[in-house]
Enzyme design. Structure first.
Site, PDB file in Angstrom:
ATOM      1  N   HIS A 161       0.813  -1.223   0.000  1.00 46.20           N
ATOM      2  CA  HIS A 161       0.000   0.000   0.000  1.00 46.20           C
ATOM      3  C   HIS A 161       0.847   1.275   0.000  1.00 46.20           C
ATOM      4  O   HIS A 161       0.376   2.342   0.378  1.00 46.20           O
ATOM      5  CB  HIS A 161      -0.940   0.000   1.216  1.00 46.20           C
ATOM      6  CG  HIS A 161      -2.287   0.608   0.943  1.00 46.20           C
ATOM      7  ND1 HIS A 161      -2.649   1.862   1.370  1.00 46.20           N
ATOM      8  CD2 HIS A 161      -3.361   0.127   0.271  1.00 46.20           C
ATOM      9  CE1 HIS A 161      -3.886   2.124   0.994  1.00 46.20           C
ATOM     10  NE2 HIS A 161      -4.349   1.078   0.325  1.00 46.20           N
TER      11      HIS A 161
ATOM     12  N   HIS B 158      -6.725  -2.502 -11.136  1.00 43.76           N
ATOM     13  CA  HIS B 158      -7.123  -2.064  -9.805  1.00 43.76           C
ATOM     14  C   HIS B 158      -8.592  -1.652  -9.830  1.00 43.76           C
ATOM     15  O   HIS B 158      -9.021  -0.928 -10.731  1.00 43.76           O
ATOM     16  CB  HIS B 158      -6.243  -0.875  -9.415  1.00 43.76           C
ATOM     17  CG  HIS B 158      -6.496  -0.305  -8.064  1.00 43.76           C
ATOM     18  ND1 HIS B 158      -7.133   0.906  -7.869  1.00 43.76           N
ATOM     19  CD2 HIS B 158      -6.168  -0.752  -6.829  1.00 43.76           C
ATOM     20  CE1 HIS B 158      -7.189   1.162  -6.577  1.00 43.76           C
ATOM     21  NE2 HIS B 158      -6.616   0.179  -5.928  1.00 43.76           N
TER      22      HIS B 158
END
Length: 382
Positions: A185, A285
């Site tokens: 992340h 994504h």
């Protein structure tokens, strides 16, 4: 056919929907949003749509170039997300005009379905292994988790140990043959990313995602030299020009462009084709809504190097409403044995429940990223 109007809907949990109307009664839907900056993207869409009113919606490539090249200052998260949602809606209109799914207009399908993975958390791990096991019991063959909490540039090894314990528990719960994506992340800086990349190898992850922030992509060269785990990145990259040096560097194995952030269907089809020339896989994504997912699946259908698709059903962000709530027929996204079929309806292949959209738009949202801090008070990457 001419574009006659549009509407924008800010809807829970953190999404922005766009409806474009035409004088022939055909409408298209798009999802232009940056999570946490919905109002900012909305303003950008308003500016871009002033050009499109009165234009032929079928001239998508020309409209894309005007929206991108017609601006002296171009690119970036906000402008490319605005273009993305408009582009999705234009393709939806075009597919409905020709009564064909978008993938047919992009050259036709090379697959009938695609594997999907399910999110299992991991920010503050407590029951991640249980969540992973439940996903597998529901038929998923791959899961993704956040690998770590906030980490300083140089941090203690007790945090590393906790990451390894958490991943070990997930691997034990799901067995050897289930894919595990581990998302750093962008929370991890290069020194600790090097440690984790090597230490995680024993668990055979499907990939590690954003081991460093995209602005530090040059660090991938060193990280890649330390591990055989496939490296994934790209959700915070917004054009083929952003991806060009990443692909040329040769240190990425999976790209993850977001079809609501990286210029929409038009641009992401080109980005993914570029990656194929470098023998790099694609896993778009998409922790977003049903319009964004539908757009992803239309491109996935045509992309030989797409191997898995993110989706947001049940993700922890989806408070108040979820992926399927905005569809008239939620069965279009039925998952079977960890796969979802490519939608076959015209356009994006979904029918948006406009009545529910309007209802939720009255409530709106003001979703913001959480702000994390280290023990010393400095701001941490989230």
């Amino acid at each position: 056919m001419k574009i006659t109007g549009y509407e924008l809907f800010t809807v829970q949990p953190r999404w922005l929907f766009l409806k474009i109307e035409t004088d022939e009664g055909i409408v298209g839907w798009g999802e232009p949003v940056i999570e946490g900056k919905a109002a900012t993207v909305k303003a950008a869409v308003d500016e871009m749509m002033t050009y499109l009113i009165g234009k032929d919606p079928l001239r998508i490539e020309d409209h894309w170039n005007v929206m991108y090249r017609g601006a002296f200052y171009r690119g970036g998260a906000i402008l490319m997300s605005a273009i993305a949602g408009i582009d999705q809606a234009l393709w939806d209109i075009k597919g409905k005009y020709y009564n064909a799914p978008v993938y047919q207009l992009l050259g036709g399908a090379c697959r009938d379905s695609i594997k999907v993975y399910s999110w299992i958390g991991g920010d503050r791990p407590s029951d991640t292994a249980r969540a992973a096991k439940e996903c597998v019991e529901r038929g998923f063959q791959a899961v993704k988790m956040n690998g770590t909490e906030e980490l300083q540039y140089i941090d203690s090894y007790d945090k590393i140990d906790r990451v390894l314990e958490n991943v070990a528990a997930v691997r034990e719960a799901v067995g050897r043959n289930i894919g595990i994506g581990i998302d750093f992340h962008g929370r991890v800086h290069k020194p600790m990313a090097k440690v984790l990349a090597r230490a995680l190898e024993e668990f055979n992850p499907m990939f590690i995602e954003e081991p460093v922030l995209p602005e530090n992509n040059e660090a991938l060269k060193e990280i890649a030299s330390l591990t055989s785990i496939p490296i994934a990145t790209g959700e915070r990259m917004f054009s083929r020009w952003d991806f060009k040096p990443l692909l040329q560097g040769g240190y990425v194995d999976i790209i993850q462009p977001d079809l609501s952030h990286a210029g929409g269907i038009t641009e992401c089809k080109k980005i993914i084709s570029m990656a194929e020339a470098y023998d790099v896989a694609a896993a778009p994504h998409c922790p977003l809504g049903p319009i964004a997912l539908a757009a992803c699946l239309q491109v996935d259908a045509t992309a030989h190097n797409a191997f898995i698709q993110e989706q947001s059903l049940g993700i922890h962000y989806n408070q108040g409403s979820d992926l399927l709530d905005y569809l008239k027929d939620p069965t279009v996204f039925d998952y079977e044995n960890g796969y979802v079929k490519i939608p076959q309806g015209p356009g994006l292949g979904i029918e948006v429940n406009e009545e529910f959209v309007r209802k939720m738009a009255k409530e709106g949202h003001q979703w913001q990223n959480p702000v994390w801090r280290h023990r010393d008070g400095s701001v941490a990457e989230w």
